[in-house]
Design an enzyme around this catalytic site. Structure first.
Site, PDB file in Angstrom:
ATOM      1  N   GLY A 116      -8.633  33.275  49.845  1.00  0.00           N
ATOM      2  CA  GLY A 116      -7.172  33.232  49.935  1.00  0.00           C
ATOM      3  C   GLY A 116      -6.406  34.458  49.513  1.00  0.00           C
ATOM      4  O   GLY A 116      -5.188  34.498  49.706  1.00  0.00           O
TER       5      GLY A 116
ATOM      6  N   GLU B  92     -14.868  33.135  48.094  1.00  0.00           N
ATOM      7  CA  GLU B  92     -15.021  32.865  49.528  1.00  0.00           C
ATOM      8  C   GLU B  92     -13.943  33.540  50.363  1.00  0.00           C
ATOM      9  O   GLU B  92     -13.181  32.879  51.064  1.00  0.00           O
ATOM     10  CB  GLU B  92     -14.808  31.361  49.686  1.00  0.00           C
ATOM     11  CG  GLU B  92     -15.907  30.596  50.310  1.00  0.00           C
ATOM     12  CD  GLU B  92     -15.610  29.131  50.068  1.00  0.00           C
ATOM     13  OE1 GLU B  92     -16.505  28.463  49.567  1.00  0.00           O
ATOM     14  OE2 GLU B  92     -14.484  28.679  50.335  1.00  0.00           O
TER      15      GLU B  92
ATOM     16  N   TYR C 142       2.777  31.012  63.113  1.00  0.00           N
ATOM     17  CA  TYR C 142       3.245  31.055  61.714  1.00  0.00           C
ATOM     18  C   TYR C 142       4.456  31.952  61.510  1.00  0.00           C
ATOM     19  O   TYR C 142       4.867  32.167  60.373  1.00  0.00           O
ATOM     20  CB  TYR C 142       2.148  31.606  60.793  1.00  0.00           C
ATOM     21  CG  TYR C 142       0.782  30.999  60.970  1.00  0.00           C
ATOM     22  CD1 TYR C 142       0.525  29.669  60.624  1.00  0.00           C
ATOM     23  CD2 TYR C 142      -0.281  31.770  61.439  1.00  0.00           C
ATOM     24  CE1 TYR C 142      -0.748  29.138  60.771  1.00  0.00           C
ATOM     25  CE2 TYR C 142      -1.552  31.239  61.584  1.00  0.00           C
ATOM     26  CZ  TYR C 142      -1.771  29.915  61.251  1.00  0.00           C
ATOM     27  OH  TYR C 142      -3.030  29.401  61.396  1.00  0.00           O
TER      28      TYR C 142
ATOM     29  N   CYS D 103       3.219  32.831  79.487  1.00  0.00           N
ATOM     30  CA  CYS D 103       4.395  32.150  80.005  1.00  0.00           C
ATOM     31  C   CYS D 103       5.039  31.243  78.978  1.00  0.00           C
ATOM     32  O   CYS D 103       4.959  30.018  79.078  1.00  0.00           O
ATOM     33  CB  CYS D 103       4.036  31.398  81.271  1.00  0.00           C
ATOM     34  SG  CYS D 103       3.718  32.560  82.578  1.00  0.00           S
TER      35      CYS D 103
HETATM   36  N1  LLP Z   1     -12.486  28.844  51.913  1.00  0.00           N
HETATM   37  C1  LLP Z   1     -11.951  27.756  52.488  1.00  0.00           C
HETATM   38  C2  LLP Z   1     -12.458  26.442  52.148  1.00  0.00           C
HETATM   39  C3  LLP Z   1     -10.898  27.892  53.404  1.00  0.00           C
HETATM   40  O1  LLP Z   1     -10.358  26.812  53.956  1.00  0.00           O
HETATM   41  C4  LLP Z   1     -10.412  29.188  53.743  1.00  0.00           C
HETATM   42  C5  LLP Z   1      -9.338  29.374  54.719  1.00  0.00           C
HETATM   43  C6  LLP Z   1     -11.030  30.294  53.128  1.00  0.00           C
HETATM   44  C7  LLP Z   1     -12.050  30.086  52.206  1.00  0.00           C
HETATM   45  C8  LLP Z   1     -10.628  31.708  53.431  1.00  0.00           C
HETATM   46  O2  LLP Z   1      -9.295  31.966  53.136  1.00  0.00           O
HETATM   47  P1  LLP Z   1      -8.733  33.468  53.359  1.00  0.00           P
HETATM   48  O3  LLP Z   1      -9.456  34.343  52.350  1.00  0.00           O
HETATM   49  O4  LLP Z   1      -9.072  33.863  54.738  1.00  0.00           O
HETATM   50  O5  LLP Z   1      -7.304  33.359  53.110  1.00  0.00           O
HETATM   51  N2  LLP Z   1      -5.241  30.594  60.211  1.00  0.00           N
HETATM   52  C9  LLP Z   1      -4.471  30.937  59.040  1.00  0.00           C
HETATM   53  C10 LLP Z   1      -5.335  30.951  57.801  1.00  0.00           C
HETATM   54  C11 LLP Z   1      -6.061  29.647  57.577  1.00  0.00           C
HETATM   55  C12 LLP Z   1      -6.960  29.677  56.382  1.00  0.00           C
HETATM   56  C13 LLP Z   1      -7.790  28.445  56.343  1.00  0.00           C
HETATM   57  N3  LLP Z   1      -8.756  28.419  55.295  1.00  0.00           N
HETATM   58  C14 LLP Z   1      -3.802  32.288  59.275  1.00  0.00           C
HETATM   59  O6  LLP Z   1      -3.987  32.868  60.341  1.00  0.00           O
HETATM   60  O7  LLP Z   1      -3.068  32.781  58.415  1.00  0.00           O
END
Ligand code: LLP
Length: 419
Positions: free
Chosen positions: A234, A277, A321, A347
């Site tokens: 995150g 993660e 978003y 479109c």
């Molecule tokens: N671990 C779990 C359980 C998750 O659900 C996620 C992301 C991550 C790790 C990785 O999070 P990151 O480091 O990428 O923030 N489609 C959205 C983002 C959705 C994230 C979903 N889960 C966007 O384009 O901003």
């Protein structure tokens, strides 16, 4: 921006066509090593790349070689990881509704860890396991709904009780007791994920404390000691100048510190494995997309539109978003700037990639490069309007390499059945 990792962007566009996803592998390796620097402070750490951010065979190969593990959330991601030659043991299989087929596939291939979402799923996994007559123990963790909700700039300590993901706090002890019904399962610890595109490190300190407190509570009530604490992903990245995320090295050193303090506070009897993660922060800034400019529409006194040969199908984040991106015209100095809106070719009036951006005078045929498109662009792309998905190249050491072919018209009708 004329070159990426020593490769001339205009030449790449000429050679591979547009739209083109470009991933700077030097930048990916750098972030991976920044993450792994956490081992200097807390050696028992694993970095598990959340491959939903960008999943493709060649990337699994690169990150595997760097010593990274993988978070997969579908049989498709797991299959791609295996296709890269990565050992199944390096996969953490997540998801709030893994299908029977996915569970079967994961177990048959010897997945490393299943992160179980709820008691129902625990029982289903056991049923599938029994049917398959496997003998090897299965390592499991539990996803906890931590009731901390983090956004870009703030977080709520008691947020998101109604999350679709994970076991609620009051049920965690009960869940761990349930796991003991199944001697074939080896329960190792807790996972939580608090959100995405987060700039503040405080919620991570709170989640570490919370997971350690849960581990103590579970130990006191069941005698079972967790050996793994997974704090999810995150951490945010810079899309535009307004974004101000911490550096990864700063972030991980503060996480390690916080972990050590939390363990000391409760006198935890072991040093559990810590798992991070990250998805977005591993690949987002390493990625860019190059488009060709087609039409230019000037509405006098109101707006100047430039239309590009891609848009919401290859980057659905602005329309989904309201995400913001920065961009440049390749090989044109930033002089005599004019305000433009960058319109996609799909479109839908909402298919505007960038609402307002200052660019030098744009002409048909110019190349527009959009920055920080490495995460959640290709992985969320679609064939809307039956448009073909772009190609992707990796660039490193002044060399480019095609890692994803541009889709063809045949690909578009591949699954169609004539009647
Ligand atoms: N671990 C779990 C359980 C998750 O659900 C996620 C992301 C991550 C790790 C990785 O999070 P990151 O480091 O990428 O923030 N489609 C959205 C983002 C959705 C994230 C979903 N889960 C966007 O384009 O901003």
């Amino acid at each position: 921006m004329e070159k990426i990792a020593g490769c001339d962007v205009a030449n790449l566009a000429k050679e591979y066509g547009t739209p083109l996803y470009i991933l700077d592998i030097e930048a990916v390796r750098k972030v991976a090593s920044d993450y792994l620097s956490i081992k200097n402070y807390y050696p028992n750490t694993r970095i598990s790349y959340a491959s939903k951010a960008l999943s493709l065979t060649a990337l699994y190969q690169v990150l595997d070689a760097e010593g990274i593990y993988f978070d997969v959330v579908s049989d498709g991601e797991f299959y791609s990881m295996l296709n890269a030659g990565v050992s199944a043991e390096k996969a953490y299989f997540h998801g709030n509704n893994k299908t029977i087929d996915e569970i079967k596939y994961a177990l048959q291939k010897g997945v490393g860890v299943i992160v179980v979402d709820n008691v129902d799923e625990l029982n289903t996994i056991h049923e599938v396991y029994s049917e398959l007559r496997l003998s090897k123990k299965v390592t499991i963790m539990v996803r906890v709904a931590p009731e901390i909700e983090a956004h870009t700039h703030d977080f709520i300590r008691t947020g998101q009780r109604d999350s679709k993901f994970g076991v609620n706090l009051e049920n965690v002890v009960g869940f761990v007791k349930e796991t003991q019904k199944y001697p074939e399962f080896d329960f190792v610890g807790f996972h939580a994920h608090i959100g995405s595109q987060i700039f503040d490190t405080d919620p991570y300190h709170v989640i570490i404390d919370k997971l350690i407190d849960i581990a103590v509570d579970v130990k006191n009530n069941t005698g079972i000691l967790a050996s793994v604490i997974d704090i999810g992903g995150g951490i945010g990245i810079r899309y535009t100048e307004q974004d101000d995320p911490p550096s990864i090295r700063e972030f991980v050193s503060s996480i390690a510190e916080s972990m050590k303090l939390a363990l000391k506070r409760v006198n935890f009897p072991i040093e559990p494995m810590l798992i991070l993660e990250p998805g977005r922060s591993i690949v987002a800034n390493a990625g860019s997309t190059v488009y060709s400019v087609g039409g230019i529409k000037e509405i006098v006194g109101l707006k100047n539109y430039i239309s590009i040969d891609g848009g919401m199908a290859d980057n659905p984040r602005p329309i989904t978003y309201g995400a913001e991106y920065s961009a440049e015209i390749v090989n044109k100095p930033k002089k005599n700037l004019k305000k433009y809106s960058v319109a996609g070719k799909f479109c839908e009036s909402g298919d505007i990639l960038i609402k307002d951006i200052d660019l030098p005078e744009v002409h048909k045929g110019d190349l527009l490069i959009v920055h920080a498109t490495g995460a959640y662009n290709y992985s969320m792309s679609s064939n809307y309007n039956r448009y073909r998905k772009p190609a992707m190249v990796f660039v490193e050491d002044s060399k480019s390499r095609l890692v994803l072919k541009r889709e063809t018209l045949d690909d578009i009708v591949r699954n169609d059945i004539r009647i």
